[in-house]
Design an enzyme around this catalytic site. Structure first.
Site, PDB file in Angstrom:
ATOM      1  CG  ASN A 119      38.812  24.918  23.549  1.00  0.00           C
ATOM      2  OD1 ASN A 119      37.992  25.573  22.889  1.00  0.00           O
ATOM      3  ND2 ASN A 119      38.809  23.586  23.580  1.00  0.00           N
ATOM      4  CG  PHE A 123      32.027  26.578  16.445  1.00  0.00           C
ATOM      5  CD1 PHE A 123      32.800  25.569  17.013  1.00  0.00           C
ATOM      6  CD2 PHE A 123      30.700  26.287  16.147  1.00  0.00           C
ATOM      7  CE1 PHE A 123      32.269  24.312  17.259  1.00  0.00           C
ATOM      8  CE2 PHE A 123      30.167  25.026  16.401  1.00  0.00           C
ATOM      9  CZ  PHE A 123      30.945  24.040  16.956  1.00  0.00           C
ATOM     10  CB  SER A 184      31.621  22.736  20.443  1.00  0.00           C
ATOM     11  OG  SER A 184      32.318  23.786  21.098  1.00  0.00           O
ATOM     12  CG  ASN A 186      34.069  26.042  23.928  1.00  0.00           C
ATOM     13  OD1 ASN A 186      33.906  26.029  25.137  1.00  0.00           O
ATOM     14  ND2 ASN A 186      35.039  25.374  23.317  1.00  0.00           N
ATOM     15  CB  THR A 187      28.523  27.487  20.011  1.00  0.00           C
ATOM     16  OG1 THR A 187      29.741  27.713  19.288  1.00  0.00           O
ATOM     17  CG2 THR A 187      27.396  28.258  19.344  1.00  0.00           C
ATOM     18  CE  LYS A 217      35.187  15.867  18.500  1.00  0.00           C
ATOM     19  NZ  LYS A 217      36.366  16.671  18.079  1.00  0.00           N
ATOM     20  CG  ASN A 246      33.657  18.398  21.260  1.00  0.00           C
ATOM     21  OD1 ASN A 246      34.630  19.054  21.620  1.00  0.00           O
ATOM     22  ND2 ASN A 246      32.909  18.734  20.221  1.00  0.00           N
TER      23      ASN A 246
END
Length: 353
Positions: A119, A123, A184, A186-187, A217, A246
């Site tokens: 994915n 966010f 994450s 993804n940012t 995390k 993560n």
């Protein structure tokens, strides 16, 4: 077992013909429109309660060690439904101060043969104020609720700490515990915040905002040495525990992987376990450890628990194995405890350490 067979044979093939994000939206719709009148039935069917699995961590009661990881219910829209599927705790989010759309679609992909997902959501969430309204609809909660927090994409690195402070201040009253997400993939540049200076400043400031437990995390793509240093820093500055890990950006794990986002599920299993093992050896009995990443069976959950995890979380396994997965894991844990001569789950925590 019949439910598991039915899901894998009939329902999953139908769901997997639909775009992953659309399938998830259908589930949210069902949880709001159709399923509320069946929650008692679902809870009776999918919940296994046994005193040998229940215990307290940080003053919170857990009916078992099995929880749902952040990302599945980003906006606290399915708490009642998910709470009826046997989970001992739920983690919502990741939430940011302002609502944001996330990354361009398509942004979630199934790696079907490997029982994994990839994915690049970014966010996407409705923002802290809207989620407060959703939380109001389900209070008081019947099980612990964790709230995973992050920064808005448009927020500069210099102002990142302000975003975390804002969302924690707003959502802490509703949280059993909070999770700082700086891991994450993804940012853009978010993982750059995984440094000792930022972690120290953030956790020091959180002490003045809330007394609720706050976890860090971490990502699985750093060296073990670096992970241990960051975890030590977090603990020194007030972190209540660590959630590992993560998703991973190690695209060599699959020839079918895209070159974006993070991979979860079975492909992450061994990488996540090795990090849990290292954390257990170094920090077991010094902090609370929650393991997540590739957990899809009682055997794997038990392996993480023996390595030092007090709690474990699943996500991708729910999608591939269906709603009966929590019941099956708890049932399997009881058998493994009996096999090893333990009378309670707490006797198994950290036994390999």
């Amino acid at each position: 077992m019949s439910d598991l067979f039915s899901y894998k044979t009939f329902l999953r093939p139908l769901l997997f013909k639909i775009d992953p994000e659309k399938a998830h939206k259908y589930l949210i719709w069902l949880s709001r429109i159709i399923l509320p009148c069946h929650l008692a039935y679902l809870a009776k069917k999918y919940t296994l309660l046994d005193s040998r699995l229940s215990f307290e961590v940080l003053g919170l009661h857990f009916s078992s060690p099995i929880g749902l990881a952040a990302g599945f219910d980003k906006n606290a829209q399915m708490i009642s439904l998910l709470g009826s599927l046997g989970f001992a705790f739920l983690e919502i989010g990741t939430l940011t101060p302002q609502a944001q759309e996330g990354n361009p679609k398509p942004r979630i992909f199934r790696l079907y043969a490997e029982e994994s997902l990839q994915n690049a959501m970014g966010f996407n969430n409705q923002g802290q104020e809207h989620v407060v309204q959703n939380l109001h609809k389900t209070v008081p909660f019947v099980l612990p609720i964790g709230i995973n927090v992050g920064k808005n994409k448009a927020t500069s690195q210099e102002d990142s700490i302000k975003d975390y402070q804002k969302v924690i201040k707003t959502l802490a009253p509703y949280a059993s515990y909070l999770v700082v997400n700086i891991s994450s993939p993804n940012t853009a540049n978010l993982r750059d915040l995984q440094n000792k200076d930022f972690i120290a400043e953030l956790f020091e400031s959180i002490k003045n905002i809330t007394q609720k437990p706050v976890f860090l995390k971490i990502a699985p793509d750093m060296t073990i040495e670096c992970i241990l240093e960051l975890v030590q820093c977090a603990i020194d500055n007030g972190a209540s525990g660590i959630i590992a890990t993560n998703t991973t950006t190690d695209y060599t794990l699959s020839p079918n992987a895209k070159q974006i986002g993070g991979i979860s599920g079975a492909l992450l299993k061994e990488k996540s376990f090795k990090i849990m093992q290292a954390l257990g050896k170094e920090f077991y009995s010094r902090t609370v450890l929650i393991s997540v990443g590739g957990i899809d069976s009682a055997k794997e959950a038990y392996r993480r628990i023996r390595a030092g995890a007090s709690l474990v979380q699943i996500y991708t396994a729910l999608i591939y194995h269906g709603p009966y997965i929590v019941y099956e894991i708890n049932k399997g844990l009881l058998a493994l405890l009996e096999q090893d001569g333990f009378s309670h789950i707490t006797e198994a925590i950290g036994v390999d350490v």
